[in-house]
Design a protein around this motif. Structure first.
Motif, mmCIF file in Angstrom:
data_model
loop_
_atom_site.group_PDB
_atom_site.id
_atom_site.type_symbol
_atom_site.label_atom_id
_atom_site.label_comp_id
_atom_site.label_asym_id
_atom_site.label_seq_id
_atom_site.Cartn_x
_atom_site.Cartn_y
_atom_site.Cartn_z
ATOM 1 N N LYS B 179 0.854 -1.184 0.000
ATOM 2 C CA LYS B 179 0.000 0.000 0.000
ATOM 3 C C LYS B 179 0.891 1.235 0.000
ATOM 4 O O LYS B 179 1.837 1.300 0.777
ATOM 5 C CB LYS B 179 -0.883 0.041 1.248
ATOM 6 N N VAL B 182 0.108 8.752 -1.909
ATOM 7 C CA VAL B 182 0.000 9.286 -3.265
ATOM 8 C C VAL B 182 1.184 10.152 -3.672
ATOM 9 O O VAL B 182 1.373 10.436 -4.853
ATOM 10 C CB VAL B 182 -1.327 10.067 -3.407
ATOM 11 N N GLY B 201 -10.921 6.680 -0.278
ATOM 12 C CA GLY B 201 -10.923 5.512 -1.152
ATOM 13 C C GLY B 201 -9.639 4.714 -1.024
ATOM 14 O O GLY B 201 -8.650 5.171 -0.451
ATOM 15 N N ALA B 202 -9.645 3.526 -1.534
ATOM 16 C CA ALA B 202 -8.442 2.701 -1.612
ATOM 17 C C ALA B 202 -8.700 1.692 -2.709
ATOM 18 O O ALA B 202 -9.811 1.192 -2.847
ATOM 19 C CB ALA B 202 -8.175 1.981 -0.298
ATOM 20 N N HIS B 203 -7.652 1.422 -3.480
ATOM 21 C CA HIS B 203 -7.826 0.472 -4.580
ATOM 22 C C HIS B 203 -6.469 0.027 -5.098
ATOM 23 O O HIS B 203 -5.496 0.796 -5.058
ATOM 24 C CB HIS B 203 -8.630 1.106 -5.715
ATOM 25 N N ASN B 236 -1.274 -0.905 -4.001
ATOM 26 C CA ASN B 236 -2.592 -0.314 -3.728
ATOM 27 C C ASN B 236 -2.403 1.142 -3.356
ATOM 28 O O ASN B 236 -1.481 1.466 -2.597
ATOM 29 C CB ASN B 236 -3.275 -1.017 -2.543
ATOM 30 N N LEU B 238 -3.328 4.431 -1.351
ATOM 31 C CA LEU B 238 -3.963 4.795 -0.078
ATOM 32 C C LEU B 238 -4.414 6.247 -0.087
ATOM 33 O O LEU B 238 -3.774 7.076 -0.726
ATOM 34 C CB LEU B 238 -2.953 4.686 1.067
ATOM 35 N N PRO B 239 -5.450 6.578 0.673
ATOM 36 C CA PRO B 239 -5.802 7.987 0.856
ATOM 37 C C PRO B 239 -4.897 8.639 1.894
ATOM 38 O O PRO B 239 -5.329 8.986 2.993
ATOM 39 C CB PRO B 239 -7.257 7.924 1.316
ATOM 40 N N ALA B 240 -3.641 8.767 1.552
ATOM 41 C CA ALA B 240 -2.625 9.344 2.437
ATOM 42 C C ALA B 240 -1.531 9.883 1.530
ATOM 43 O O ALA B 240 -1.429 9.466 0.374
ATOM 44 C CB ALA B 240 -2.062 8.281 3.374
#
Lengths: 344, 344, 344, 344
Positions: B179, B182, B201-203, B236, B238-240
């Protein structure tokens, strides 16, 4: 026009309780007639959850103060152990959708092992139906008590059940790496769930095969396979509120796996298969009852990833409960559940 | 007291460039004498990165306007392809730490396959040393050109290199579920990196064995093992902003795996082994050059997870580059890099 | 080379305590010799704050188990009320920087009104110096006890003190609309600070002139003006961990206001005046001891906004404390505090 | 049962377009028959917005390829300037709800001043009704073209219109400090809207009285007051996707102000007055068409704050548009808009 059904929600002061209220608010055939909240008895729902302040709702009361005479169905959003104690005191013919872990596991010894206590309502356990709607639909229609699944357990099962049933993957080498938002932990005051602790971070927890939802995986997958199936499962906490996404690593032919899932879910109203090679995202299911599933192969032949995403509070918990309640009450399964996800 | 070294940063208007400036700001033996930024030439760094406004820095210029005469070392934080074109025009004896992918891969055909273009500076490629400090320390000390590793590639290697070298895991069944925040994508204007798209979100992305850092894994792991090793790798988003955490699923004895890593990293200043059974978190390494590693077994015998976390912009990129630059300049390896992580 | 100073931190298990440790970790002239944490006595700091695990720190102990003999300075990061009880039992010549509210207010009745209790260490209150470094520098150098300011109180004062002193704004019409990250609330387990409650939200709190930092504004602004000055102050909680930004609405000539601030802060190492018409942002000061200030006029003549941003845990609390400690110990004021902000 | 109305959405590939689709998805009396997206013509909506993939929607087309014959109402979610050019080419009797700024301002010179261009459809401007439903309800029912308001402009007006009309506040001293999520900026690729730039930050923008929504405030407030009213307005960007919250600082008696608002909104279905002294929060209106308003006084007599919160994409834009469309089509105003907010 038919008469709306009278609904009670026990444990309405937690997130799953609030989510039930949110969903029922626009359900055309359900009326909320009672809400319980032990520690918040006497309070108005709008003071516990200001986002619901536009609704005309009954005050929170203690469970013993609810008159169940005209209640058609009862959602029970209480902690495990409490849940069984409450449900066994309800009227014997009351339809119940339980959101706790108390009636998910058919073997009391397994329950005792994972949840650390004797089960105290074994007769209800015996009649309870496991609430994964798409796979227990007929039983749920006729059930008095339905046991809502674990939210992680639901996500993993959507990815895997048809593959195990279809015999298209290696049963001895399944790895689930799952990421979840924090609302699954409820409104509990614990340090790791503080904004200052969680924001900008991500980390696995319950590592090493210790997460309780493994009990559901074991029970269900072994039953489907007709042999013991044990998966390796690692949940990870995300800096997000809602959403679960599971990367499920399997061995098998990716295209066959995809086709098997497409066939299995062809008529399902809430399961969306993405085009082959496409990954879902939690942000595309947020606040909805939809589950998105993608499949891709790998550069290593014979490997595939199945990726399933859903909203833990909706499809993973309260939305699933509503879907089951619709079935139990003879209503259309999709009623009130077709809200589109909230994005952005 | 010794004279500080004169440093140039090419490509200073991106996040890795800004991170180099942040680290050099409190480095006692480095002075920034030149900063380049093609599209932002003529601007002051404080206008491109207001968080650096307290620093007295040279203006951004075009590379051709830099006088390299007194420059002791040059960090090159440019995109791949651009990087090789620039580096081959630098003075032939200039020490260079490149942060791009251009000199990571020893085989030009592998480079062409993953990065989609002919390599144009093969002589420099031939002399470049792979920049994973802990494993190439001696070569780095004497190198003229060091190729910074991919940030994901570094994370996976910290988890796996000693295990492959020690022969304690199955080489044919390694899965890396990683993970990342961004900021690894840089300051590029792309829809998936907008706050409204990423937040909550995460994907997974680059699924199916298509992420370029696989080329580094293949090269390094195969070299260590003396045979081809191919891992399965899924990143993946991450929203971070910052942070990488890799869950590495391996087959082997968990305790042996742990002991092997503990022994390998016993003297390393920036690798922290956590107690057995403990998981690291990205929030505990943010903004620092430290890498935290945890190991745990599984309820399935013979399985283990190695979990490695680092900050992609620091240990995964600009911090690593500084660590290598210290070695190349004859300075203490830890100099200026012992900043504690920023938490919360 | 001079001997480093021996430092004790009381209340090291909270965020301001951890921030002090982070800053001292790279301070060349401070050594931590004792750390207290009442409920966590016996634990290692690395287990309370894993981001500090690379540091070699003393174990957490109870305050009564600290030997203060060789301690040069003591940071006290305890809750108010507790702080005064502890400080009055310390050795009478011990230098103390207190981060609580206990010694900020010179009038015991004002303290009792805002903090709801009798002050119990009035003699220490009498000798304590208010810790806003830029305005009490000379007193701080010679102080035994320095009272760290409120983080919001510091932000508002940086925007307003020179303007009140210079007589360039209307003293009867000052409005401060301030936004703050959640780490200012500490590591306390309260519902509004859960990630699920705070993320994606923003709201004012302590509305109507009820926030305790108003006591500091009243004391300081009235003292400067030589008459009573009462500001209107509304704090807002942000979905972010660190950072305070205050929009201060004043009546006066914008250019004069700007010039007054530029002149006042011309020689200050940690106050950065932005170009006229430019707004600061919390993300550009995060993790640093810098305060950014911007000024702009309005389309309505005679109105201006002064915008000040700082990191509540650093310049608003622990960084300020370090700056004061440097002065009290005869060290350079900036020592160890020039860390650049962490962005992104 | 009545026939559903046929709806076209022009500019469906932006956030407000997607929000319209989300709302119409569960509206019992609207069917989407056409969707336009110039640059994405030929694409399916599910590929532009995967969260809508469960819906059966028309493909995106160019506007000139839409057959408007059976369209009952057209939502126009295009950028300003484009919007007027498109709307003047639509069939002359087509009902239109425009979400752009093109028809909000009655004075073409004011439009030209704030939006930087000649207005090119003055006849439509002349017939357009300003879309703040609660205050233009009767006109909207009979309008052909309704101009949706600015999202910030709506928020400020909900707080202030009844107070200006009632003469209960000082008209010459109104300050609006407003915080907004980033989705109001749309899906545009600009650096400040990247996750890495916005996350963990907050800052004012368009400072000094330069935000375009001031034109709406000026027009509306002056019309109500019968004299020129100019407010001071500062928007701030939040690290959140949805939500606007305005702190409106006014001079007047707080209780009178509260009573005036309570009376004004007593029968409004989407405006919720909170108890006196209570502050709303953006997280309690997210994804809904509700606006929450709180009022409190201050310790300084004669001062009050009115705090209004709404979701910029729903009540501030697409929800408002739906509410107006319901009125224009003779449907119940609340139809399809009673979705409860999504929390957490």
């Amino acid at each position: 026009m038919a008469q709306p059904k009278n609904i009670a929600i026990l444990g309405a002061s937690g997130y799953t309780g609030a989510e039930l209220v949110r969903l029922i608010a626009t359900h055309p055939m359900m009326d909320i007639v009672a809400l319980s909240g032990e520690r918040k008895a006497g309070m108005e729902m709008r003071d516990v959850f200001p986002h619901l302040r536009h609704l005309d709702l009954p005050s929170l009361v203690k469970i013993e103060d609810i008159d169940f005479t005209d209640v058609d169905l009862c959602f029970c959003a209480l902690p495990h152990a409490t849940s069984q104690a409450v449900i066994k005191e309800l009227p014997k013919d009351m339809k119940v959708v339980d959101l706790s872990a108390d009636f998910r596991l058919r073997d009391p010894e397994v329950y005792a092992k994972w949840y650390g206590g004797q089960h105290d309502a074994l007769d209800i356990q015996a009649e309870a139906v496991y609430g994964l709607t798409e796979f227990y639909r007929d039983d749920i229609k006729n059930a008095r008590v339905v046991a809502g699944t674990g939210c992680n357990a639901a996500t993993g099962q959507y990815a895997l059940r048809p593959l195990i049933a279809g015999g298209v993957i290696d049963l001895d080498d399944i790895i689930i790496d799952l990421k979840t938002g924090v609302s699954g932990a409820g409104r509990s005051l614990k340090e790791p769930f503080l904004h200052a602790e969680l924001s900008e971070g991500a980390h696995p927890y319950a590592i090493g095969g210790t997460h309780r939802h493994l009990a559901e995986f074991d029970q269900e997958f072994s039953a489907i396979a007709g042999r013991e199936v044990k998966v390796q499962f690692t949940p990870n906490l995300l800096p997000a509120n809602r959403g679960i996404i599971a990367n499920v690593y399997v061995k098998g032919d990716a295209q066959t796996i995809y086709d098997t899932l497409v066939a299995a879910y062809a008529d399902e109203p809430f399961i969306e298969m993405l085009p082959f090679g496409t990954a879902p995202s939690t942000r595309h299911v947020r606040g909805s009852n939809y589950c998105h599933i993608g499949v891709t192969g790998d550069r290593i032949a014979g490997r595939a990833i199945v990726i399933a995403a859903l909203d833990n509070l909706t499809k993973g918990s309260s939305g699933q409960a509503m879907q089951n309640a619709n079935l139990m009450l003879g209503l259309p399964e999709e009623m009130g559940l077709q809200l589109a996800p909230l994005f952005p």
